[in-house]
Design a protein around this motif. Structure first.
Motif, PDB file in Angstrom:
ATOM      1  N   PHE A  32       0.821  -1.210   0.000  1.00  0.00           N
ATOM      2  CA  PHE A  32       0.000   0.000   0.000  1.00  0.00           C
ATOM      3  C   PHE A  32       0.862   1.270   0.000  1.00  0.00           C
ATOM      4  N   CYS A  33       1.958   1.233   0.736  1.00  0.00           N
ATOM      5  CA  CYS A  33       2.774   2.440   0.939  1.00  0.00           C
ATOM      6  C   CYS A  33       3.944   2.561  -0.032  1.00  0.00           C
ATOM      7  N   LYS A  34       4.171   1.539  -0.868  1.00  0.00           N
ATOM      8  CA  LYS A  34       5.442   1.454  -1.599  1.00  0.00           C
ATOM      9  C   LYS A  34       5.710   2.615  -2.566  1.00  0.00           C
ATOM     10  N   ASP A  35       4.678   3.153  -3.181  1.00  0.00           N
ATOM     11  CA  ASP A  35       4.902   4.194  -4.179  1.00  0.00           C
ATOM     12  C   ASP A  35       4.860   5.623  -3.611  1.00  0.00           C
ATOM     13  N   SER A  36       4.699   5.717  -2.305  1.00  0.00           N
ATOM     14  CA  SER A  36       4.737   7.038  -1.690  1.00  0.00           C
ATOM     15  C   SER A  36       5.866   7.012  -0.663  1.00  0.00           C
ATOM     16  N   ASP A  37       6.202   8.145  -0.120  1.00  0.00           N
ATOM     17  CA  ASP A  37       7.257   8.131   0.904  1.00  0.00           C
ATOM     18  C   ASP A  37       6.625   8.123   2.305  1.00  0.00           C
ATOM     19  N   LEU A  38       5.513   7.392   2.405  1.00  0.00           N
ATOM     20  CA  LEU A  38       4.777   7.325   3.660  1.00  0.00           C
ATOM     21  C   LEU A  38       5.500   6.507   4.733  1.00  0.00           C
ATOM     22  N   LYS A  39       5.516   7.042   5.929  1.00  0.00           N
ATOM     23  CA  LYS A  39       5.992   6.248   7.062  1.00  0.00           C
ATOM     24  C   LYS A  39       4.889   5.271   7.439  1.00  0.00           C
ATOM     25  N   TYR A  40       5.270   4.078   7.886  1.00  0.00           N
ATOM     26  CA  TYR A  40       4.225   3.136   8.280  1.00  0.00           C
ATOM     27  C   TYR A  40       4.707   2.161   9.350  1.00  0.00           C
ATOM     28  N   ILE A  41       3.732   1.646  10.069  1.00  0.00           N
ATOM     29  CA  ILE A  41       3.976   0.559  11.020  1.00  0.00           C
ATOM     30  C   ILE A  41       2.943  -0.521  10.717  1.00  0.00           C
ATOM     31  N   HIS A  42       3.406  -1.731  10.426  1.00  0.00           N
ATOM     32  CA  HIS A  42       2.483  -2.839  10.165  1.00  0.00           C
ATOM     33  C   HIS A  42       2.382  -3.724  11.409  1.00  0.00           C
ATOM     34  N   THR A  43       1.443  -4.632  11.416  1.00  0.00           N
ATOM     35  CA  THR A  43       1.246  -5.560  12.543  1.00  0.00           C
ATOM     36  C   THR A  43       1.278  -4.828  13.887  1.00  0.00           C
ATOM     37  N   ALA A  44       0.550  -3.735  13.947  1.00  0.00           N
ATOM     38  CA  ALA A  44       0.630  -2.854  15.134  1.00  0.00           C
ATOM     39  C   ALA A  44      -0.056  -3.446  16.374  1.00  0.00           C
ATOM     40  N   ARG A  45      -0.939  -4.387  16.173  1.00  0.00           N
ATOM     41  CA  ARG A  45      -1.681  -5.016  17.276  1.00  0.00           C
ATOM     42  C   ARG A  45      -2.455  -4.007  18.132  1.00  0.00           C
ATOM     43  N   LYS A  46      -3.047  -3.009  17.462  1.00  0.00           N
ATOM     44  CA  LYS A  46      -3.944  -2.106  18.187  1.00  0.00           C
ATOM     45  C   LYS A  46      -5.069  -2.932  18.793  1.00  0.00           C
ATOM     46  N   PRO A  47      -5.558  -2.736  19.983  1.00  0.00           N
ATOM     47  CA  PRO A  47      -5.356  -1.540  20.808  1.00  0.00           C
ATOM     48  C   PRO A  47      -4.127  -1.571  21.715  1.00  0.00           C
ATOM     49  N   ALA A  48      -3.183  -2.478  21.482  1.00  0.00           N
ATOM     50  CA  ALA A  48      -1.959  -2.449  22.288  1.00  0.00           C
ATOM     51  C   ALA A  48      -1.266  -1.093  22.094  1.00  0.00           C
ATOM     52  N   MET A  49      -0.611  -0.621  23.142  1.00  0.00           N
ATOM     53  CA  MET A  49      -0.060   0.734  23.116  1.00  0.00           C
ATOM     54  C   MET A  49       1.280   0.829  22.390  1.00  0.00           C
ATOM     55  N   ARG A  50       1.944  -0.304  22.255  1.00  0.00           N
ATOM     56  CA  ARG A  50       3.302  -0.288  21.728  1.00  0.00           C
ATOM     57  C   ARG A  50       3.422   0.390  20.360  1.00  0.00           C
ATOM     58  N   GLY A  51       2.539   0.012  19.436  1.00  0.00           N
ATOM     59  CA  GLY A  51       2.570   0.597  18.089  1.00  0.00           C
ATOM     60  C   GLY A  51       2.321   2.098  18.106  1.00  0.00           C
ATOM     61  N   PHE A  52       1.421   2.518  18.983  1.00  0.00           N
ATOM     62  CA  PHE A  52       1.123   3.951  19.110  1.00  0.00           C
ATOM     63  C   PHE A  52       2.364   4.714  19.577  1.00  0.00           C
ATOM     64  N   HIS A  53       3.026   4.164  20.595  1.00  0.00           N
ATOM     65  CA  HIS A  53       4.238   4.813  21.118  1.00  0.00           C
ATOM     66  C   HIS A  53       5.338   4.846  20.057  1.00  0.00           C
ATOM     67  N   LYS A  54       5.457   3.736  19.324  1.00  0.00           N
ATOM     68  CA  LYS A  54       6.449   3.655  18.259  1.00  0.00           C
ATOM     69  C   LYS A  54       6.175   4.735  17.197  1.00  0.00           C
ATOM     70  N   GLY A  55       4.908   4.876  16.837  1.00  0.00           N
ATOM     71  CA  GLY A  55       4.513   5.879  15.848  1.00  0.00           C
ATOM     72  C   GLY A  55       4.834   7.289  16.296  1.00  0.00           C
ATOM     73  N   ILE A  56       4.525   7.592  17.540  1.00  0.00           N
ATOM     74  CA  ILE A  56       4.781   8.931  18.094  1.00  0.00           C
ATOM     75  C   ILE A  56       6.287   9.214  18.072  1.00  0.00           C
ATOM     76  N   THR A  57       7.076   8.202  18.414  1.00  0.00           N
ATOM     77  CA  THR A  57       8.535   8.354  18.405  1.00  0.00           C
ATOM     78  C   THR A  57       9.040   8.590  16.982  1.00  0.00           C
ATOM     79  N   GLU A  58       8.527   7.818  16.036  1.00  0.00           N
ATOM     80  CA  GLU A  58       8.960   7.993  14.636  1.00  0.00           C
ATOM     81  C   GLU A  58       8.585   9.355  14.087  1.00  0.00           C
TER      82      GLU A  58
END
Ligand SMILES: [Mg+2]
Length: 176
Positions: free
Chosen positions: A82-108
């Motif tokens: 989905f993201c390959k043709d844009s320079d979009l940042k992404y996180i896959h397999t985030a396991r929402k509602p777990a907080m880890r992916g959210f924190h990772k995103g905020i840091t990135e």
């Protein structure tokens, strides 16, 4: 019970579609970054590719100084494609509602929590995860219904919550 609902299941706002969310609207709530769900928020859950409308919307936000990151529970292949043709940042397999992916995103994104908002179609993953993490969230209507039991259960829950928000006039930006 109401406090639990409010603290965990209430979005900061809700709109029909992602296109209803503009740079001006985000800036009026002091947001400089968005984390966006993919499946049923930007495209249908079974649509593998990004489209012109999504690209244009994201580019407009970025040109206006809003950072964008895709935060998806989808698998690596799905999100990468989905993201390959844009320079979009992404996180896959985030396991929402777990907080880890959210924190990772905020840091990135390199922003403070109060500067970011999560945009997604599911209360049980996107909104709950955002509230647990302590960031604002915007609920959107799903692009296409998924014919699965769990999703059906979640949708019933979302409709109840949306009705409850409307009845009680409970929308609020917390700006944690
Ligand atoms: Mg979704």
């Amino acid at each position: 019970m109401k406090t639990v609902l409010k603290d965990y299941f209430l979005p900061s706002d809700y709109v029909n579609r992602f296109t209803d969310i503009t740079s001006d609207y985000l800036k009026s709530h002091d947001k400089t970054a968005v984390m966006i769900d993919l499946d049923n928020t930007l495209v249908a859950f079974d649509d593998p590719d990004i489209n012109d409308e999504v690209i244009e919307w994201i580019e407009t936000l970025q040109e206006d100084g809003i950072q964008v990151l895709i935060l998806s529970n989808g698998r690596k292949n799905r999100v990468e494609r989905f993201c390959k043709d844009s320079d979009l940042k992404y996180i896959h397999t985030a396991r929402k509602p777990a907080m880890r992916g959210f924190h990772k995103g905020i840091t990135e994104l390199g922003v403070k929590k109060k500067a970011v908002v999560m945009i997604g179609d599911q209360v049980m993953t996107d909104v709950l995860g955002a509230n647990r993490t302590g960031i604002d969230s915007i609920l959107v209507l799903p692009v296409k219904e998924k014919d699965a039991f769990v999703t059906k259960f979640n949708r019933r829950m979302e409709r109840r919550i949306m009705k409850w928000i409307a009845d009680e006039d409970l929308l609020n930006w917390r700006n944690y």
